[in-house]
Motif scaffolding. Structure first.
Motif, PDB file in Angstrom:
ATOM      1  N   GLY A  22      23.566   8.382  76.834  1.00 25.55           N
ATOM      2  CA  GLY A  22      24.904   8.082  77.225  1.00 25.55           C
ATOM      3  C   GLY A  22      25.407   8.584  78.553  1.00 25.55           C
ATOM      4  N   PRO A  25      27.967   6.745  82.251  1.00 23.97           N
ATOM      5  CA  PRO A  25      28.216   5.209  81.844  1.00 23.97           C
ATOM      6  C   PRO A  25      29.284   4.551  82.830  1.00 23.97           C
ATOM      7  CG  PRO A  25      29.663   7.006  80.873  1.00 23.97           C
ATOM      8  CD  PRO A  25      28.567   7.686  81.567  1.00 23.97           C
ATOM      9  N   ASP A  29      31.835  -0.064  80.898  1.00 22.55           N
ATOM     10  CA  ASP A  29      31.260   0.302  79.437  1.00 22.55           C
ATOM     11  C   ASP A  29      32.391   1.024  78.808  1.00 22.55           C
ATOM     12  OD1 ASP A  29      28.790  -0.691  79.710  1.00 22.55           O
ATOM     13  OD2 ASP A  29      27.659   1.253  80.057  1.00 22.55           O
ATOM     14  N   GLU A  32      35.433  -0.900  77.680  1.00 22.38           N
ATOM     15  CA  GLU A  32      35.206  -1.810  76.434  1.00 22.38           C
ATOM     16  C   GLU A  32      35.274  -0.827  75.304  1.00 22.38           C
ATOM     17  OE1 GLU A  32      34.208  -4.728  73.720  1.00 22.38           O
ATOM     18  OE2 GLU A  32      35.165  -4.915  75.518  1.00 22.38           O
ATOM     19  N   ILE A  33      34.589   0.226  75.526  1.00 20.91           N
ATOM     20  CA  ILE A  33      34.784   1.082  74.264  1.00 20.91           C
ATOM     21  C   ILE A  33      36.197   1.590  73.744  1.00 20.91           C
ATOM     22  CG2 ILE A  33      34.100   3.349  73.462  1.00 20.91           C
ATOM     23  CD1 ILE A  33      31.654   3.403  75.266  1.00 20.91           C
ATOM     24  N   LYS A  36      37.738  -1.154  71.935  1.00 19.14           N
ATOM     25  CA  LYS A  36      37.350  -1.256  70.748  1.00 19.14           C
ATOM     26  C   LYS A  36      38.300  -0.171  69.965  1.00 19.14           C
ATOM     27  CE  LYS A  36      32.989  -1.227  71.038  1.00 19.14           C
ATOM     28  NZ  LYS A  36      31.525  -1.287  70.713  1.00 19.14           N
ATOM     29  N   ILE A  43      33.217   2.086  66.555  1.00 22.96           N
ATOM     30  CA  ILE A  43      32.627   2.638  67.451  1.00 22.96           C
ATOM     31  C   ILE A  43      31.089   3.022  67.438  1.00 22.96           C
ATOM     32  CG2 ILE A  43      34.603   2.491  69.314  1.00 22.96           C
ATOM     33  CD1 ILE A  43      34.269   5.461  69.293  1.00 22.96           C
ATOM     34  N   THR A  44      30.112   2.886  68.058  1.00 25.16           N
ATOM     35  CA  THR A  44      28.839   3.328  67.703  1.00 25.16           C
ATOM     36  C   THR A  44      28.540   4.685  68.240  1.00 25.16           C
ATOM     37  OG1 THR A  44      27.792   2.688  69.960  1.00 25.16           O
ATOM     38  CG2 THR A  44      28.049   0.938  68.233  1.00 25.16           C
ATOM     39  N   ASP A  47      28.225   4.783  72.030  1.00 25.32           N
ATOM     40  CA  ASP A  47      29.723   4.760  72.451  1.00 25.32           C
ATOM     41  C   ASP A  47      30.282   6.065  72.582  1.00 25.32           C
ATOM     42  OD1 ASP A  47      29.737   1.928  72.513  1.00 25.32           O
ATOM     43  OD2 ASP A  47      30.901   1.580  70.704  1.00 25.32           O
ATOM     44  N   LYS A  50      28.790   8.280  75.217  1.00 19.28           N
ATOM     45  CA  LYS A  50      29.221   7.602  76.589  1.00 19.28           C
ATOM     46  C   LYS A  50      30.665   8.170  76.670  1.00 19.28           C
ATOM     47  CE  LYS A  50      26.445   3.512  77.095  1.00 19.28           C
ATOM     48  NZ  LYS A  50      26.586   1.958  77.115  1.00 19.28           N
TER      49      LYS A  50
END
Length: 465
Positions: A22, A25, A29, A32-33, A36, A43-44, A47, A50
């Motif tokens: 991470g 970033p 990136d 976009e996170i 979301k 989020i993952t 994510d 990051k």
């Protein structure tokens, strides 16, 4: 509903791998996170890793704004109030960060039931309806029988119109059978701080003691939920290990419970390490400065948008006001963090386990919250109507919880002012509540609040949806 039998296991190496991946970033990136997150899309873990590495001031500010929007969408402008009640400082553990550790030599105390009644009556006189019961770990001097009797005593103690309606319990990790007995007593949330998810650090800060069993401690929520407890509250003590590691540990633990039981943490607490007897803060390399702390709280809010977040009087009034904007939904008020602390405070003595930073009374906290546009809430209705665990989370995720919580919060605020305020406070609260009620879209709910003002002034109590 339980879906499988496997207990949680935090993958230490996986977290370190994520934190490495991470790093650095790109701006794209992060945007976009955050997109979301703003849409409450999942989020993952990467994510989150990051986000934990963001340094760009503009992106940090955007993250703050999105976290604030998430909090407002889910929780509105309500802030739940509670107080801790410490009943025993006997402890067999030797946790290096704690003032109650075994090696500290002081007169240990376990409150009698009469002393617990006195503490509860003082808290009720302050207006509290929700307590967090706290005790050290000592199987001889503070066994489960004592805890169960204390719960009965608290629920059975009345002071005029005062009554504790919800007891959250923060005691050491225990057995399925003991959790079942706690659940039968009608507790609210079972709270247990992991302290740190880094297993190597955990072992170092819990030397040669019962609490040093990392796996037993980490799997406590599995046993609690197996026993039927539907609401569990987690937390880490920020300052023991890398805070980035802790955030990912919290998220992974929460996801395990969601997968196994259909619901994760009801609350997450975010205490920072504070000075205490026998604790030298200079020996802890991961102490959080204020800016890092704000980022950590913000990222947790983004990662678990529907989980309550708790901030105690360890933090200053100023820091608490800032973090209410970024994710905190519950705060303690008028807290004493020592055994028998409320009666001792009246006598002019300080027995706090650790240093506190916000010394305001509940009345002052309430007035400051209203001045900032927040609704102070003593509501406990979800617990008493069965809106707990998976049921509560379903309502929270629908973002329709406002239809219940806002009218109830406003009602409890009026109840507080009628019972514990002077004429000036009551007038201020009544004006504030009417203004807030006017913002409720459902006119039946608005009328529910307005009618409750008259009912409470006429002597009715404990009104809720």
């Amino acid at each position: 509903m339980e879906r499988f039998k496997e207990h949680v296991k935090i993958d230490r190496e996986k977290i370190f791998q994520l934190l490495e991946e991470g790093k650095n970033p790109s701006r794209e990136d992060i945007l976009e996170i955050l997109r979301k997150a703003e849409n409450k899309e999942k989020i993952t873990h990467l994510d989150i890793a990051k986000l934990l590495h963001i340094e760009d001031a503009d992106l940090v500010e955007k993250m703050f704004q999105i976290a604030g929007k998430i909090k407002k969408d889910v929780y509105g402008n309500r802030v739940v109030l509670f107080a801790p009640l410490y009943i025993s400082d006997f402890c067999v553990n030797n946790c290096v960060y704690c003032g109650y550790k075994r090696e500290n030599k002081f007169h240990r105390r376990r409150l009698t039931m009469e002393e617990i009644k006195k503490e509860v009556m003082i808290l009720e006189e302050m207006g509290h309806k929700r307590l967090a019961l706290e005790a050290g770990e000592d199987p001889v001097n503070c066994d489960i029988e004592y805890i169960l009797e204390a719960i009965d005593t608290i629920y059975d103690t009345y002071n005029k119109n005062g009554k504790i309606r919800r007891i959250n319990v923060n005691i050491a990790a225990t057995t399925v059978e003991n959790y079942r007995r706690l659940n039968e007593k009608g507790i609210g949330t079972y709270i247990l701080f992991q302290e740190t998810y880094d297993e190597e650090v955990y072992k170092k800060v819990h030397p040669k003691c019962l609490k040093g069993n990392y796996d037993y401690h980490t799997t406590s929520f599995d046993r609690a939920m197996e026993a039927g407890i539907e609401d569990v509250g987690a937390g880490v003590l920020f300052g023991l290990a890398d805070p980035k590691f802790e955030v990912l540990g919290l998220v992974m633990h929460n996801e395990h419970l969601e997968k196994r039981f259909g619901v994760g943490f009801h609350t997450i607490s975010v205490p920072r390490l504070r000075p205490a007897e026998g604790v030298n803060l200079e020996t802890f390399p991961y102490l959080l400065d204020d800016e890092t702390f704000k980022k950590i709280v913000t990222i947790i809010r983004i990662a678990v948008p529907y989980t309550g977040m708790i901030l105690s009087t360890r933090e200053t009034a100023e820091m608490r006001e800032i973090l209410l904007q970024h994710g905190i939904s519950q705060v303690s008020a008028g807290s004493c963090t020592g055994v028998g602390g409320y009666e001792e405070h009246i006598k002019g003595r300080n027995v706090n386990q650790f240093a506190t930073a916000d010394e305001r009374s509940p009345k002052q906290v309430i007035e400051d919250l209203m001045a900032a546009g927040y609704i102070p809430s003593y509501c406990t209705s979800c617990y008493r109507t069965g809106r707990v665990g998976e049921k509560f989370m379903e309502i929270a995720k629908s973002e329709k919880i406002h239809n219940l919580c806002k009218p109830n919060a406003l009602t409890t605020l009026v109840e507080y002012a009628v019972d514990y305020g002077d004429k000036e406070l009551l007038a201020k609260v009544e004006k504030f509540v009417k203004e807030q009620a006017a913002t409720i879209e459902n006119k039946k709910l608005e009328q529910f609040v307005l009618k409750n003002i008259d009912k409470l002034k006429a002597g009715e109590r404990d009104l809720y949806l």
